[in-house]
Design a protein around this motif. Structure first.
Motif, PDB file in Angstrom:
ATOM      1  N   ILE A 199       0.712  -1.259  -0.018  1.00 55.26           N
ATOM      2  CA  ILE A 199       0.088   0.008   0.035  1.00 55.26           C
ATOM      3  C   ILE A 199       0.973   1.262   0.000  1.00 55.26           C
ATOM      4  O   ILE A 199       1.858   1.621   0.810  1.00 55.26           O
ATOM      5  CB  ILE A 199      -0.810  -0.003   1.266  1.00 55.26           C
ATOM      6  CG1 ILE A 199      -1.802  -1.360   1.154  1.00 55.26           C
ATOM      7  CG2 ILE A 199      -1.721   1.105   1.258  1.00 55.26           C
ATOM      8  CD1 ILE A 199      -2.437  -1.358   2.600  1.00 55.26           C
ATOM      9  N   SER A 200       0.477   2.053  -0.979  1.00 52.25           N
ATOM     10  CA  SER A 200       1.208   3.198  -1.016  1.00 52.25           C
ATOM     11  C   SER A 200       0.647   4.699  -1.454  1.00 52.25           C
ATOM     12  O   SER A 200      -0.797   4.322  -1.851  1.00 52.25           O
ATOM     13  CB  SER A 200       2.439   3.138  -1.752  1.00 52.25           C
ATOM     14  OG  SER A 200       1.979   3.024  -3.004  1.00 52.25           O
ATOM     15  N   ASN A 215       1.870   5.385   2.554  1.00 49.91           N
ATOM     16  CA  ASN A 215       1.091   4.935   3.860  1.00 49.91           C
ATOM     17  C   ASN A 215       2.204   5.724   4.934  1.00 49.91           C
ATOM     18  O   ASN A 215       3.445   5.027   4.954  1.00 49.91           O
ATOM     19  CB  ASN A 215       1.113   3.563   4.100  1.00 49.91           C
ATOM     20  CG  ASN A 215       0.231   3.262   5.009  1.00 49.91           C
ATOM     21  OD1 ASN A 215      -0.442   3.947   5.822  1.00 49.91           O
ATOM     22  ND2 ASN A 215       0.258   1.944   5.443  1.00 49.91           N
ATOM     23  N   PRO A 216       1.960   6.546   5.477  1.00 51.90           N
ATOM     24  CA  PRO A 216       0.645   7.412   5.892  1.00 51.90           C
ATOM     25  C   PRO A 216      -0.007   8.188   4.520  1.00 51.90           C
ATOM     26  O   PRO A 216       1.061   8.478   3.522  1.00 51.90           O
ATOM     27  CB  PRO A 216       0.781   8.347   6.985  1.00 51.90           C
ATOM     28  CG  PRO A 216       2.189   7.932   7.575  1.00 51.90           C
ATOM     29  CD  PRO A 216       3.011   7.241   6.537  1.00 51.90           C
ATOM     30  N   PHE A 217      -1.273   8.234   4.469  1.00 54.95           N
ATOM     31  CA  PHE A 217      -1.878   8.966   3.045  1.00 54.95           C
ATOM     32  C   PHE A 217      -2.665   9.834   3.592  1.00 54.95           C
ATOM     33  O   PHE A 217      -3.053  10.089   4.654  1.00 54.95           O
ATOM     34  CB  PHE A 217      -2.896   7.770   2.486  1.00 54.95           C
ATOM     35  CG  PHE A 217      -4.031   7.278   3.308  1.00 54.95           C
ATOM     36  CD1 PHE A 217      -5.098   7.799   2.952  1.00 54.95           C
ATOM     37  CD2 PHE A 217      -4.129   6.417   4.263  1.00 54.95           C
ATOM     38  CE1 PHE A 217      -6.272   7.717   3.610  1.00 54.95           C
ATOM     39  CE2 PHE A 217      -5.106   6.232   4.984  1.00 54.95           C
ATOM     40  CZ  PHE A 217      -6.164   6.828   4.675  1.00 54.95           C
ATOM     41  N   VAL A 247      -5.033   5.879  -1.558  1.00 56.66           N
ATOM     42  CA  VAL A 247      -4.121   4.729  -1.424  1.00 56.66           C
ATOM     43  C   VAL A 247      -4.061   4.100  -2.677  1.00 56.66           C
ATOM     44  O   VAL A 247      -4.935   3.734  -3.275  1.00 56.66           O
ATOM     45  CB  VAL A 247      -4.148   3.964  -0.169  1.00 56.66           C
ATOM     46  CG1 VAL A 247      -3.815   4.793   1.122  1.00 56.66           C
ATOM     47  CG2 VAL A 247      -5.296   3.260  -0.144  1.00 56.66           C
ATOM     48  N   LYS A 260      -3.547  -5.228   6.159  1.00 59.10           N
ATOM     49  CA  LYS A 260      -2.385  -3.992   6.302  1.00 59.10           C
ATOM     50  C   LYS A 260      -2.910  -3.131   7.240  1.00 59.10           C
ATOM     51  O   LYS A 260      -4.161  -2.533   7.138  1.00 59.10           O
ATOM     52  CB  LYS A 260      -2.068  -3.417   5.144  1.00 59.10           C
ATOM     53  CG  LYS A 260      -1.127  -4.326   4.069  1.00 59.10           C
ATOM     54  CD  LYS A 260       0.344  -4.280   4.905  1.00 59.10           C
ATOM     55  CE  LYS A 260       1.109  -5.070   3.639  1.00 59.10           C
ATOM     56  NZ  LYS A 260       2.420  -5.224   3.955  1.00 59.10           N
ATOM     57  N   LEU A 263      -3.423   0.965   7.953  1.00 60.41           N
ATOM     58  CA  LEU A 263      -3.204   2.220   7.164  1.00 60.41           C
ATOM     59  C   LEU A 263      -3.167   3.133   8.166  1.00 60.41           C
ATOM     60  O   LEU A 263      -3.954   3.172   9.345  1.00 60.41           O
ATOM     61  CB  LEU A 263      -4.657   2.445   6.596  1.00 60.41           C
ATOM     62  CG  LEU A 263      -5.063   1.659   5.140  1.00 60.41           C
ATOM     63  CD1 LEU A 263      -6.274   1.905   4.640  1.00 60.41           C
ATOM     64  CD2 LEU A 263      -3.920   1.747   4.337  1.00 60.41           C
ATOM     65  N   LYS A 285      -4.072   7.333   8.386  1.00 52.39           N
ATOM     66  CA  LYS A 285      -4.613   8.757   7.495  1.00 52.39           C
ATOM     67  C   LYS A 285      -3.832   9.876   8.321  1.00 52.39           C
ATOM     68  O   LYS A 285      -3.902  10.075   9.452  1.00 52.39           O
ATOM     69  CB  LYS A 285      -5.792   8.648   7.757  1.00 52.39           C
ATOM     70  CG  LYS A 285      -6.593  10.069   7.386  1.00 52.39           C
ATOM     71  CD  LYS A 285      -6.805  10.000   5.971  1.00 52.39           C
ATOM     72  CE  LYS A 285      -7.928  10.926   5.281  1.00 52.39           C
ATOM     73  NZ  LYS A 285      -7.751  12.345   5.446  1.00 52.39           N
TER      74      LYS A 285
END
Length: 93
Positions: free
Chosen positions: A16-17, A19-21, A25, A87, A89, A91
């Motif tokens: 996941i990218s 991340n952080p978002f 994502v 995963k 995540l 924010k």
């Protein structure tokens, strides 16, 4: 044999990218032959805040808009009939 013990629980296949978002994502995952997956995002308290069906025939890359979420930590699950990817995540704002 049947049951949850047979489910392949893995997150090494899922990236996941960013991340952080902030707003969205991108999920990159090598999915099995299964065609339908469900994507769940839950708050750290377990409340479901987002759900979407994913068709693995389209692509291994999926963009998910999550800008509506409040700042905090979430858990993303991608669930198929025989596999579960999980995963954390974050924010950022």
């Amino acid at each position: 044999k049947t049951g949850i013990s047979e489910v392949n629980r893995t997150s090494s296949k899922m990236k996941i990218s960013p991340n952080p978002f902030s707003n969205q994502v991108t999920i990159n995952v090598d999915l099995a032959i299964e065609k339908q997956y469900e994507l769940f995002v839950r708050s750290i308290n377990g409340q479901e805040v987002y759900r979407r069906n994913i068709d693995s025939n389209n692509s291994s890359e999926h963009v998910v808009e999550l800008g509506f979420l409040s700042k905090g930590v979430y858990i993303l699950n991608l669930v198929g009939e025989n596999e579960v990817h999980t995963k954390k995540l974050i924010k950022s704002n």
